[in-house]
Design a protein around this motif. Structure first.
Motif, mmCIF file in Angstrom:
data_model
loop_
_atom_site.group_PDB
_atom_site.id
_atom_site.type_symbol
_atom_site.label_atom_id
_atom_site.label_comp_id
_atom_site.label_asym_id
_atom_site.label_seq_id
_atom_site.Cartn_x
_atom_site.Cartn_y
_atom_site.Cartn_z
ATOM 1 N N GLU A 161 -22.408 -5.249 1.878
ATOM 2 C CA GLU A 161 -21.514 -6.387 2.120
ATOM 3 C C GLU A 161 -20.417 -6.422 1.064
ATOM 4 O OE1 GLU A 161 -21.970 -11.203 2.832
ATOM 5 O OE2 GLU A 161 -23.619 -10.104 1.933
ATOM 6 N N ILE A 162 -19.233 -6.815 1.485
ATOM 7 C CA ILE A 162 -18.093 -6.986 0.581
ATOM 8 C C ILE A 162 -17.448 -8.329 0.901
ATOM 9 C CG2 ILE A 162 -15.902 -6.043 -0.225
ATOM 10 C CD1 ILE A 162 -16.705 -3.450 1.292
ATOM 11 N N ILE A 163 -17.222 -9.121 -0.136
ATOM 12 C CA ILE A 163 -16.555 -10.408 0.060
ATOM 13 C C ILE A 163 -15.417 -10.509 -0.956
ATOM 14 C CG2 ILE A 163 -16.799 -12.917 0.085
ATOM 15 C CD1 ILE A 163 -19.821 -12.457 0.577
ATOM 16 N N PRO A 164 -14.158 -10.505 -0.472
ATOM 17 C CA PRO A 164 -13.027 -10.681 -1.389
ATOM 18 C C PRO A 164 -13.099 -12.032 -2.093
ATOM 19 C CG PRO A 164 -12.276 -9.917 0.759
ATOM 20 C CD PRO A 164 -13.722 -10.306 0.908
ATOM 21 N N GLN A 165 -12.819 -12.027 -3.391
ATOM 22 C CA GLN A 165 -12.833 -13.229 -4.215
ATOM 23 C C GLN A 165 -11.436 -13.469 -4.786
ATOM 24 O OE1 GLN A 165 -16.072 -14.906 -4.758
ATOM 25 N NE2 GLN A 165 -16.344 -13.582 -2.986
ATOM 26 N N ALA A 167 -0.671 -0.937 -4.368
ATOM 27 C CA ALA A 167 0.323 -2.007 -4.514
ATOM 28 C C ALA A 167 0.357 -2.980 -3.324
ATOM 29 C CB ALA A 167 1.704 -1.412 -4.770
ATOM 30 N N PRO A 168 0.196 -2.524 -2.078
ATOM 31 C CA PRO A 168 0.208 -3.485 -0.966
ATOM 32 C C PRO A 168 -0.894 -4.543 -1.055
ATOM 33 C CG PRO A 168 0.525 -1.262 -0.133
ATOM 34 C CD PRO A 168 0.167 -1.142 -1.584
ATOM 35 N N LEU A 169 -1.942 -4.270 -1.834
ATOM 36 C CA LEU A 169 -3.041 -5.226 -1.952
ATOM 37 C C LEU A 169 -2.666 -6.447 -2.780
ATOM 38 C CD1 LEU A 169 -6.071 -2.828 -2.445
ATOM 39 C CD2 LEU A 169 -5.110 -3.730 -0.331
ATOM 40 N N PHE A 184 -5.153 -7.688 0.967
ATOM 41 C CA PHE A 184 -6.353 -7.524 0.142
ATOM 42 C C PHE A 184 -7.617 -7.907 0.917
ATOM 43 C CE2 PHE A 184 -9.315 -9.582 -2.943
ATOM 44 C CZ PHE A 184 -9.705 -8.441 -3.623
ATOM 45 N N GLU A 185 -7.517 -8.939 1.732
ATOM 46 C CA GLU A 185 -8.684 -9.424 2.477
ATOM 47 C C GLU A 185 -9.014 -8.591 3.709
ATOM 48 O OE1 GLU A 185 -8.158 -13.607 3.135
ATOM 49 O OE2 GLU A 185 -8.467 -14.059 1.018
ATOM 50 N N ARG A 186 -8.095 -7.737 4.160
ATOM 51 C CA ARG A 186 -8.364 -6.869 5.328
ATOM 52 C C ARG A 186 -9.056 -5.595 4.838
ATOM 53 N NH1 ARG A 186 -3.554 -9.177 7.017
ATOM 54 N NH2 ARG A 186 -2.213 -7.596 6.108
ATOM 55 N N ILE A 187 -10.331 -5.721 4.600
ATOM 56 C CA ILE A 187 -11.109 -4.650 3.983
ATOM 57 C C ILE A 187 -12.126 -4.107 4.987
ATOM 58 C CG2 ILE A 187 -12.838 -6.194 2.997
ATOM 59 C CD1 ILE A 187 -12.679 -4.472 0.443
ATOM 60 N N TYR A 188 -12.373 -2.818 4.922
ATOM 61 C CA TYR A 188 -13.310 -2.148 5.812
ATOM 62 C C TYR A 188 -14.461 -1.576 4.974
ATOM 63 C CZ TYR A 188 -15.296 1.545 8.699
ATOM 64 O OH TYR A 188 -16.167 2.353 9.366
ATOM 65 N N ASN A 189 -15.675 -1.835 5.403
ATOM 66 C CA ASN A 189 -16.854 -1.310 4.723
ATOM 67 C C ASN A 189 -17.293 -0.006 5.388
ATOM 68 O OD1 ASN A 189 -19.294 -0.769 3.504
ATOM 69 N ND2 ASN A 189 -20.253 -2.703 4.057
ATOM 70 N N GLY A 190 -17.109 1.106 4.695
ATOM 71 C CA GLY A 190 -17.530 2.405 5.197
ATOM 72 C C GLY A 190 -18.899 2.823 4.682
ATOM 73 N N LYS A 191 -19.617 1.901 4.061
ATOM 74 C CA LYS A 191 -20.952 2.100 3.479
ATOM 75 C C LYS A 191 -20.935 2.957 2.211
ATOM 76 C CE LYS A 191 -23.071 -0.303 6.616
ATOM 77 N NZ LYS A 191 -23.432 -1.654 6.339
#
Length: 82
Positions: free
Chosen positions: A5-9, A38-40, A46-53
């Motif tokens: 799990e990943i949760i942006p803070q 830099a785009p993050l 930054f919040e559009r993140i994909y978990n590739g495991k």
């Protein structure tokens, strides 16, 4: 490490939970001056993140391996469970 799990803070931190139950915080700020990351600086990106495991990736093409995360995160240990 496999990422469960990943949760942006706030402040460009990622709360990450590994499949083995370990949790930690990973700071993206040191990477933001590179062209790829830099785009993050845009919170929405930054919040559009994909978990590739075995890695995490963003729409802009930036990615970080689970090995890098494990080597540089602030490990918070195992979460308290009653």
């Amino acid at each position: 490490m496999n990422i469960a799990e990943i949760i942006p803070q706030d402040d460009y931190l990622l709360y990450i939970k590994a499949e083995d139950g370990q949790v930690g915080l990973f700071d993206i700020k040191p990477y933001l001056d590179s062209d790829v990351f830099a785009p993050l600086k845009d919170r929405g990106e930054f919040e559009r993140i994909y978990n590739g495991k075995y890695f995490i990736e963003w729409d802009c093409g930036a990615d970080i391996s689970a090995d890098t995360i494990q080597a540089r995160w602030k490990n918070l240990g195992l979460p308290f469970v009653r």
